[in-house]
Design a protein around this motif. Structure first.
Motif, short mmCIF file in Angstrom:
data_model
loop_
_atom_site.label_atom_id
_atom_site.label_comp_id
_atom_site.label_asym_id
_atom_site.label_seq_id
_atom_site.Cartn_x
_atom_site.Cartn_y
_atom_site.Cartn_z
N TYR A 45 125.65 7.75 1.75
CA TYR A 45 126.55 7.77 2.72
C TYR A 45 126.43 8.72 3.69
CZ TYR A 45 131.12 7.38 5.05
OH TYR A 45 132.06 7.24 6.06
N ALA A 46 126.60 8.52 4.88
CA ALA A 46 126.14 9.75 5.80
C ALA A 46 127.30 9.62 7.04
CB ALA A 46 125.25 9.29 6.68
N VAL A 47 127.79 10.96 7.36
CA VAL A 47 128.77 11.18 8.41
C VAL A 47 128.24 12.24 9.43
CG1 VAL A 47 130.99 12.25 8.90
CG2 VAL A 47 130.72 10.79 6.79
N ALA A 48 128.42 11.98 10.83
CA ALA A 48 127.82 12.68 11.64
C ALA A 48 129.08 13.41 12.56
CB ALA A 48 127.01 11.94 12.74
N GLN A 49 129.03 14.63 12.61
CA GLN A 49 130.02 15.54 13.34
C GLN A 49 129.62 16.14 14.59
OE1 GLN A 49 132.24 17.51 10.22
NE2 GLN A 49 133.61 15.94 9.91
N ASP A 50 130.21 16.53 15.45
CA ASP A 50 129.76 17.18 16.85
C ASP A 50 130.88 18.15 17.35
OD1 ASP A 50 127.29 17.73 18.45
OD2 ASP A 50 129.10 17.12 20.09
N ASN A 51 130.45 19.32 17.83
CA ASN A 51 131.41 20.17 18.52
C ASN A 51 132.11 19.58 19.64
OD1 ASN A 51 129.06 20.50 19.96
ND2 ASN A 51 129.51 22.64 20.59
N LEU A 52 131.42 18.70 20.40
CA LEU A 52 132.34 18.22 21.67
C LEU A 52 132.39 16.45 21.44
CD1 LEU A 52 130.57 20.56 24.42
CD2 LEU A 52 132.65 20.65 23.40
N THR A 53 131.20 15.92 21.08
CA THR A 53 131.11 14.53 21.13
C THR A 53 132.12 13.79 20.14
OG1 THR A 53 129.16 14.40 22.34
CG2 THR A 53 129.93 12.45 20.83
N GLN A 54 133.05 13.24 20.16
CA GLN A 54 133.90 12.82 19.13
C GLN A 54 133.50 12.20 18.11
OE1 GLN A 54 137.77 11.20 20.52
NE2 GLN A 54 138.70 11.19 18.55
N ASN A 55 132.73 10.96 18.48
CA ASN A 55 131.95 10.24 17.66
C ASN A 55 130.62 10.00 18.01
OD1 ASN A 55 134.33 9.16 16.08
ND2 ASN A 55 134.90 8.23 17.78
N PRO A 56 129.71 10.84 17.53
CA PRO A 56 128.11 10.74 17.89
C PRO A 56 127.70 9.55 17.33
CG PRO A 56 128.43 12.49 16.27
CD PRO A 56 130.00 11.94 16.87
N THR A 57 126.56 8.93 17.95
CA THR A 57 125.87 7.80 17.41
C THR A 57 125.19 8.14 16.14
OG1 THR A 57 125.70 7.06 19.67
CG2 THR A 57 124.19 6.08 17.95
N LEU A 58 125.11 7.53 15.03
CA LEU A 58 124.41 7.89 13.81
C LEU A 58 123.70 6.51 13.51
CD1 LEU A 58 123.83 9.42 11.39
CD2 LEU A 58 125.73 8.36 10.23
N ARG A 59 122.38 6.45 13.50
CA ARG A 59 121.39 5.46 13.11
C ARG A 59 120.69 5.85 11.73
NH1 ARG A 59 117.51 3.54 17.42
NH2 ARG A 59 117.74 1.58 16.17
N ILE A 60 120.49 4.81 11.14
CA ILE A 60 119.83 4.80 9.85
C ILE A 60 118.37 4.00 9.91
CG2 ILE A 60 119.62 4.66 7.24
CD1 ILE A 60 122.68 4.90 7.42
N LEU A 61 117.35 4.36 9.93
CA LEU A 61 115.97 3.79 10.12
C LEU A 61 115.23 4.11 8.69
CD1 LEU A 61 114.97 4.64 13.42
CD2 LEU A 61 115.98 2.51 12.56
N VAL A 62 114.50 3.08 8.15
CA VAL A 62 113.79 3.29 6.93
C VAL A 62 112.21 3.07 7.47
CG1 VAL A 62 113.04 2.73 4.73
CG2 VAL A 62 115.61 2.61 5.25
N TYR A 63 111.53 4.02 7.15
CA TYR A 63 110.01 3.81 7.41
C TYR A 63 109.19 3.68 6.32
CZ TYR A 63 111.34 5.91 11.77
OH TYR A 63 111.94 6.41 13.23
N GLY A 64 108.43 2.38 6.02
CA GLY A 64 107.88 1.96 4.85
C GLY A 64 106.29 2.16 4.85
N PRO A 65 105.61 2.04 3.83
CA PRO A 65 104.18 2.19 3.88
C PRO A 65 103.57 1.37 5.04
CG PRO A 65 104.96 1.38 1.83
CD PRO A 65 106.19 1.44 2.68
N THR A 66 103.64 0.11 5.33
CA THR A 66 103.08 -0.64 6.06
C THR A 66 103.96 -1.42 7.16
OG1 THR A 66 103.50 -2.60 4.44
CG2 THR A 66 101.68 -1.35 4.01
N GLU A 95 125.16 14.18 25.14
CA GLU A 95 124.26 15.02 25.86
C GLU A 95 122.88 14.81 25.31
OE1 GLU A 95 124.71 16.84 28.55
OE2 GLU A 95 127.12 16.13 28.45
N GLY A 96 122.69 14.21 24.26
CA GLY A 96 121.39 13.75 24.03
C GLY A 96 120.73 14.68 22.83
N ASN A 97 121.57 15.73 22.40
CA ASN A 97 121.11 16.62 21.32
C ASN A 97 121.08 15.68 20.05
OD1 ASN A 97 121.57 18.82 22.88
ND2 ASN A 97 123.75 18.76 22.70
N THR A 98 120.11 15.91 19.07
CA THR A 98 119.76 15.06 18.03
C THR A 98 119.48 16.03 16.69
OG1 THR A 98 118.68 13.48 19.47
CG2 THR A 98 118.02 13.48 17.25
#
Length: 108
Positions: A45-66, A95-98
């Motif tokens: 489970y993941a949670v993202a927090q930021d100092n200014l953006t109330q709800n930063p975007t959180l994406r989950i990607l899986v990179y596989g072998p093929t 602001e695009g900070n990642t």
């Protein structure tokens, strides 16, 4: 950045805060995952927090072998084949900070 303007006889000062701090990503587990190919696995489970953006975007990607990256929703993933995968959690503020956190997954 501070901007000033004169409105009638009053000075209006606006202070725009420059955001250069990336969000923080917290995971319920940072341990490597072992699972069976073709069977559903619960991802940390993941949670993202930021100092200014109330709800930063959180994406989950899986990179596989093929394959190209696979977007995950609902926190579950079914590895299609045996091999090593990277589960990448990416948080982005207005602001695009990642920030990126990764967990390794091995399907046997």
């Amino acid at each position: 950045e501070i901007s000033c303007s004169l409105v009638g006889s009053e000075m209006c000062i606006r202070d725009r805060i420059s955001d250069t701090s990336a969000p923080t990503v917290y995971l319920s587990s940072y341990d490597d995952i072992e699972c069976t190919a073709g069977k559903r696995v619960q991802l940390p489970y993941a949670v993202a927090q930021d100092n200014l953006t109330q709800n930063p975007t959180l994406r989950i990607l899986v990179y596989g072998p093929t394959s190209d990256p696979i977007s995950v929703s609902g926190g579950e993933f079914v590895p299609p084949t045996k091999g090593k995968y990277i589960v990448r959690y990416c948080a982005i503020d207005e602001e695009g900070n990642t920030t990126v956190k990764e967990v390794r997954l091995t399907a046997k």
